[in-house]
Structure formats: structure tokens, C-alpha cells
Design a protein around this motif. Structure first.
Motif, PDB file in Angstrom:
ATOM      1  N   HIS A  66       0.894  -1.023   0.077  1.00 46.80           N
ATOM      2  CA  HIS A  66       0.024   0.029  -0.012  1.00 46.80           C
ATOM      3  C   HIS A  66       0.607   1.087  -0.032  1.00 46.80           C
ATOM      4  CE1 HIS A  66      -3.318   2.420   1.098  1.00 46.80           C
ATOM      5  NE2 HIS A  66      -2.723   3.023   2.054  1.00 46.80           N
ATOM      6  N   ASN A  67       1.797   1.255   1.015  1.00 51.12           N
ATOM      7  CA  ASN A  67       2.641   2.397   0.908  1.00 51.12           C
ATOM      8  C   ASN A  67       3.817   2.527  -0.281  1.00 51.12           C
ATOM      9  OD1 ASN A  67       1.634   3.085   3.592  1.00 51.12           O
ATOM     10  ND2 ASN A  67       3.221   1.872   4.720  1.00 51.12           N
ATOM     11  N   LEU A  68       4.066   1.729  -0.908  1.00 48.53           N
ATOM     12  CA  LEU A  68       4.905   1.716  -2.016  1.00 48.53           C
ATOM     13  C   LEU A  68       3.936   2.055  -3.347  1.00 48.53           C
ATOM     14  CD1 LEU A  68       7.655   0.953  -3.334  1.00 48.53           C
ATOM     15  CD2 LEU A  68       6.784  -1.236  -3.777  1.00 48.53           C
ATOM     16  N   ALA A  69       2.667   1.638  -3.454  1.00 47.70           N
ATOM     17  CA  ALA A  69       1.759   2.256  -4.407  1.00 47.70           C
ATOM     18  C   ALA A  69       1.342   3.619  -4.166  1.00 47.70           C
ATOM     19  CB  ALA A  69       0.571   1.173  -4.481  1.00 47.70           C
ATOM     20  N   ARG A  70       1.363   4.145  -3.021  1.00 42.28           N
ATOM     21  CA  ARG A  70       0.692   5.666  -2.737  1.00 42.28           C
ATOM     22  C   ARG A  70       1.916   6.332  -3.166  1.00 42.28           C
ATOM     23  NH1 ARG A  70      -3.102   6.810   1.790  1.00 42.28           N
ATOM     24  NH2 ARG A  70      -2.097   8.902   1.384  1.00 42.28           N
ATOM     25  N   GLU A  71       3.410   6.093  -3.060  1.00 44.89           N
ATOM     26  CA  GLU A  71       4.230   6.966  -3.534  1.00 44.89           C
ATOM     27  C   GLU A  71       4.378   7.451  -4.713  1.00 44.89           C
ATOM     28  OE1 GLU A  71       8.095   5.000  -2.540  1.00 44.89           O
ATOM     29  OE2 GLU A  71       7.646   4.717  -0.566  1.00 44.89           O
ATOM     30  N   ASP A  72       3.860   6.621  -5.706  1.00 44.16           N
ATOM     31  CA  ASP A  72       3.700   7.048  -7.287  1.00 44.16           C
ATOM     32  C   ASP A  72       2.297   7.299  -7.565  1.00 44.16           C
ATOM     33  OD1 ASP A  72       6.462   6.462  -7.198  1.00 44.16           O
ATOM     34  OD2 ASP A  72       6.209   4.260  -7.888  1.00 44.16           O
ATOM     35  N   ALA A  73       1.388   7.253  -6.616  1.00 45.96           N
ATOM     36  CA  ALA A  73       0.015   7.658  -7.179  1.00 45.96           C
ATOM     37  C   ALA A  73      -0.388   9.104  -7.149  1.00 45.96           C
ATOM     38  CB  ALA A  73      -0.713   6.572  -6.194  1.00 45.96           C
ATOM     39  N   SER A  74      -0.896   9.535  -7.814  1.00 41.07           N
ATOM     40  CA  SER A  74      -1.787  10.703  -7.866  1.00 41.07           C
ATOM     41  C   SER A  74      -2.829  10.927  -6.791  1.00 41.07           C
ATOM     42  CB  SER A  74      -2.466  11.260  -9.411  1.00 41.07           C
ATOM     43  OG  SER A  74      -3.671  10.169  -9.618  1.00 41.07           O
ATOM     44  N   GLU A  75      -3.326  12.121  -6.592  1.00 40.58           N
ATOM     45  CA  GLU A  75      -4.251  12.355  -5.370  1.00 40.58           C
ATOM     46  C   GLU A  75      -5.536  11.557  -5.205  1.00 40.58           C
ATOM     47  OE1 GLU A  75      -5.665  13.660  -1.792  1.00 40.58           O
ATOM     48  OE2 GLU A  75      -3.631  14.071  -2.576  1.00 40.58           O
ATOM     49  N   ASP A  76      -6.090  11.454  -6.647  1.00 40.22           N
ATOM     50  CA  ASP A  76      -7.069  10.719  -6.830  1.00 40.22           C
ATOM     51  C   ASP A  76      -6.905   9.039  -6.987  1.00 40.22           C
ATOM     52  OD1 ASP A  76      -6.015  11.047  -9.330  1.00 40.22           O
ATOM     53  OD2 ASP A  76      -7.909  10.960 -10.302  1.00 40.22           O
ATOM     54  N   GLU A  77      -5.611   8.445  -6.885  1.00 38.86           N
ATOM     55  CA  GLU A  77      -5.336   7.177  -6.881  1.00 38.86           C
ATOM     56  C   GLU A  77      -4.873   6.629  -5.702  1.00 38.86           C
ATOM     57  OE1 GLU A  77      -5.106   4.550  -9.459  1.00 38.86           O
ATOM     58  OE2 GLU A  77      -6.864   5.870  -9.978  1.00 38.86           O
ATOM     59  N   GLN A  78      -4.841   7.690  -4.553  1.00 41.66           N
ATOM     60  CA  GLN A  78      -4.368   7.190  -3.404  1.00 41.66           C
ATOM     61  C   GLN A  78      -5.614   6.069  -2.759  1.00 41.66           C
ATOM     62  OE1 GLN A  78      -1.708   8.514  -1.333  1.00 41.66           O
ATOM     63  NE2 GLN A  78      -1.185   9.475  -3.604  1.00 41.66           N
ATOM     64  N   GLY A  79      -4.838   5.283  -1.829  1.00 36.40           N
ATOM     65  CA  GLY A  79      -5.645   4.068  -1.555  1.00 36.40           C
ATOM     66  C   GLY A  79      -6.060   4.804   0.030  1.00 36.40           C
ATOM     67  N   ARG A  80      -7.347   4.617   0.598  1.00 34.62           N
ATOM     68  CA  ARG A  80      -7.707   5.166   1.768  1.00 34.62           C
ATOM     69  C   ARG A  80      -8.170   3.934   2.650  1.00 34.62           C
ATOM     70  NH1 ARG A  80      -6.750   9.155  -0.615  1.00 34.62           N
ATOM     71  NH2 ARG A  80      -7.752  11.109  -1.208  1.00 34.62           N
ATOM     72  N   ILE A  81      -7.924   3.025   2.284  1.00 37.74           N
ATOM     73  CA  ILE A  81      -8.209   1.498   3.216  1.00 37.74           C
ATOM     74  C   ILE A  81      -7.115   1.066   3.984  1.00 37.74           C
ATOM     75  CG2 ILE A  81      -9.063  -1.136   3.132  1.00 37.74           C
ATOM     76  CD1 ILE A  81     -11.267   1.255   2.169  1.00 37.74           C
ATOM     77  N   GLY A  82      -7.256   1.074   5.505  1.00 42.26           N
ATOM     78  CA  GLY A  82      -6.347   0.352   6.318  1.00 42.26           C
ATOM     79  C   GLY A  82      -6.954  -1.009   6.912  1.00 42.26           C
ATOM     80  N   THR A  83      -6.025  -1.617   7.587  1.00 39.39           N
ATOM     81  CA  THR A  83      -6.185  -2.854   7.939  1.00 39.39           C
ATOM     82  C   THR A  83      -5.697  -3.079   9.414  1.00 39.39           C
ATOM     83  OG1 THR A  83      -6.414  -5.408   7.520  1.00 39.39           O
ATOM     84  CG2 THR A  83      -4.627  -4.172   7.052  1.00 39.39           C
ATOM     85  N   ARG A  84      -6.110  -3.790  10.167  1.00 33.30           N
ATOM     86  CA  ARG A  84      -5.807  -4.060  11.593  1.00 33.30           C
ATOM     87  C   ARG A  84      -6.198  -5.492  12.117  1.00 33.30           C
ATOM     88  NH1 ARG A  84      -7.540  -0.653  16.738  1.00 33.30           N
ATOM     89  NH2 ARG A  84      -9.703  -1.936  16.821  1.00 33.30           N
ATOM     90  N   VAL A  85      -5.118  -5.989  13.041  1.00 31.49           N
ATOM     91  CA  VAL A  85      -5.463  -7.308  13.354  1.00 31.49           C
ATOM     92  C   VAL A  85      -5.332  -7.363  15.025  1.00 31.49           C
ATOM     93  CG1 VAL A  85      -4.415  -9.723  13.609  1.00 31.49           C
ATOM     94  CG2 VAL A  85      -4.361  -8.368  11.381  1.00 31.49           C
ATOM     95  N   ARG A  86      -5.958  -7.898  15.644  1.00 34.71           N
ATOM     96  CA  ARG A  86      -5.943  -7.712  17.016  1.00 34.71           C
ATOM     97  C   ARG A  86      -6.742  -8.924  17.834  1.00 34.71           C
ATOM     98  NH1 ARG A  86     -10.603  -3.919  19.631  1.00 34.71           N
ATOM     99  NH2 ARG A  86     -11.905  -4.014  17.641  1.00 34.71           N
TER     100      ARG A  86
END
Length: 181
Positions: A66-86
């Protein structure tokens, strides 16, 4: 009397060993029953912790991609989904997705992040329709991770069933032996 190996317990079923069986006291049986419940409960907790780490490894892979893809993505191509394990209340594995919203507090200040958890539904897997507004790269990544998460949730569900069965077994032991004179 020390704990007996399983093979010895099975040998003691031999009808001719009535005298040897009579040497096994109620206290020995009680210790064996308690040991069983304690050991199985401990193994369930361990299996849940191992499963949580396995899920966290999937989350780590998601975040790295996710972080790697966001580096090169334009503002409208930014991912907004996160995940968590607990692990919740020491007995339940929670593997969740959430949607982030970014809000500007003041001009020239860092944006505030607000997260909303996405409902999973009744099955072990999130519907991909929850992620339809995400960029294509994010949808593909989420689908890859979610398919693994679904199998992990199924295994966590199986562990929960084992825990419930063990709790029932323990209750039955308590009830059976509270009736004794």
C-alpha cells in the motif's frame, strides 16, 4: 501417584487389572481432568496467538505494498483503506478493514485522520463491493489479502468452537463431580 502415559491408561482397561485400577484415587482422576482442561486451554490460546501473527504478517504485506503504491499515485489514486489485526478480550481474533478520511484542521497544518470500520457481514469474508470506490491497484491488493484473511477467520472460528466445547466439557466435569458424595 505421578501422571500416567496414555498407553498405561489404555492398558488399565484390561478387565484383569481390577486391582491396579482400584489404586487410582479420585484425586488422581481429578488432577488428570484438570490438567487436560488447563493444557488444552493453553494450546488454544497459543494457537490463537500464532494465528494472529500470521494475520499480522498479511497486514504487514498489505501495508508495505500500500505504502509503495501510494508513493507514485496521484491524489485521486491514493488508497484510503487500512487494516488491523488484534486479539479481543484474550479469546477472539479480529481482522478488520477500515476507511480513512483526511480532514484539514487549519491551513498549512497536517491533516487529521478519521477512520470508519467497514462491516464484514455474516460470513468470514468481506464483500469486495465495500471497496469498489478504491483505485484498481488497491482493490486487487485488498482482494489478495482478504482471501487469506477469510481463511484465517475460518480457522479462528474453529478455535472458538473448540474453546466453547472445552468450556462445556469443564462445566460437565464440575457438575458431574459436584454430585459425588
Amino acid at each position: 501417584m505421578a501422571s500416567l502415559p496414555t498407553t498405561r491408561w489404555l492398558e488399565l482397561l484390561e478387565p484383569s487389572l481390577v486391582d491396579e485400577r482400584s489404586e487410582i484415587t479420585a484425586d488422581v482422576l481429578s488432577v488428570e481432568r484438570e490438567r487436560f482442561v488447563t493444557e488444552v486451554r493453553s494450546q488454544i490460546e497459543r494457537a490463537l496467538a500464532v494465528l494472529a501473527v500470521e494475520a499480522q504478517q498479511e497486514a504487514d504485506m498489505y501495508w508495505a505494498s500500500h505504502n509503495l503504491a501510494r508513493e507514485d499515485a496521484s491524489e485521486d489514486e491514493q488508497g484510503r483503506i487500512g487494516t488491523r489485526v488484534r486479539i479481543v478480550k484474550k479469546v477472539s481474533l479480529s481482522v478488520e478493514w477500515y476507511r480513512n478520511r483526511f480532514v484539514s484542521a487549519q491551513p498549512n497544518e497536517k491533516k487529521l485522520v478519521f477512520s470508519t470500520y467497514i462491516k464484514k457481514g455474516k460470513k468470514h469474508e468481506y464483500s469486495m463491493s465495500n471497496f469498489k470506490n478504491e483505485p484498481q491497484w488497491a482493490q486487487e491488493l485488498i482482494q489478495q489479502v482478504e482471501s487469506r484473511y477469510a481463511r484465517i477467520r475460518q480457522r479462528a472460528s474453529a478455535l472458538a468452537k473448540i474453546r466453547r466445547a472445552l468450556n462445556e466439557y469443564d462445566r460437565l466435569l464440575s457438575k458431574t463431580h459436584s454430585d459425588e458424595v
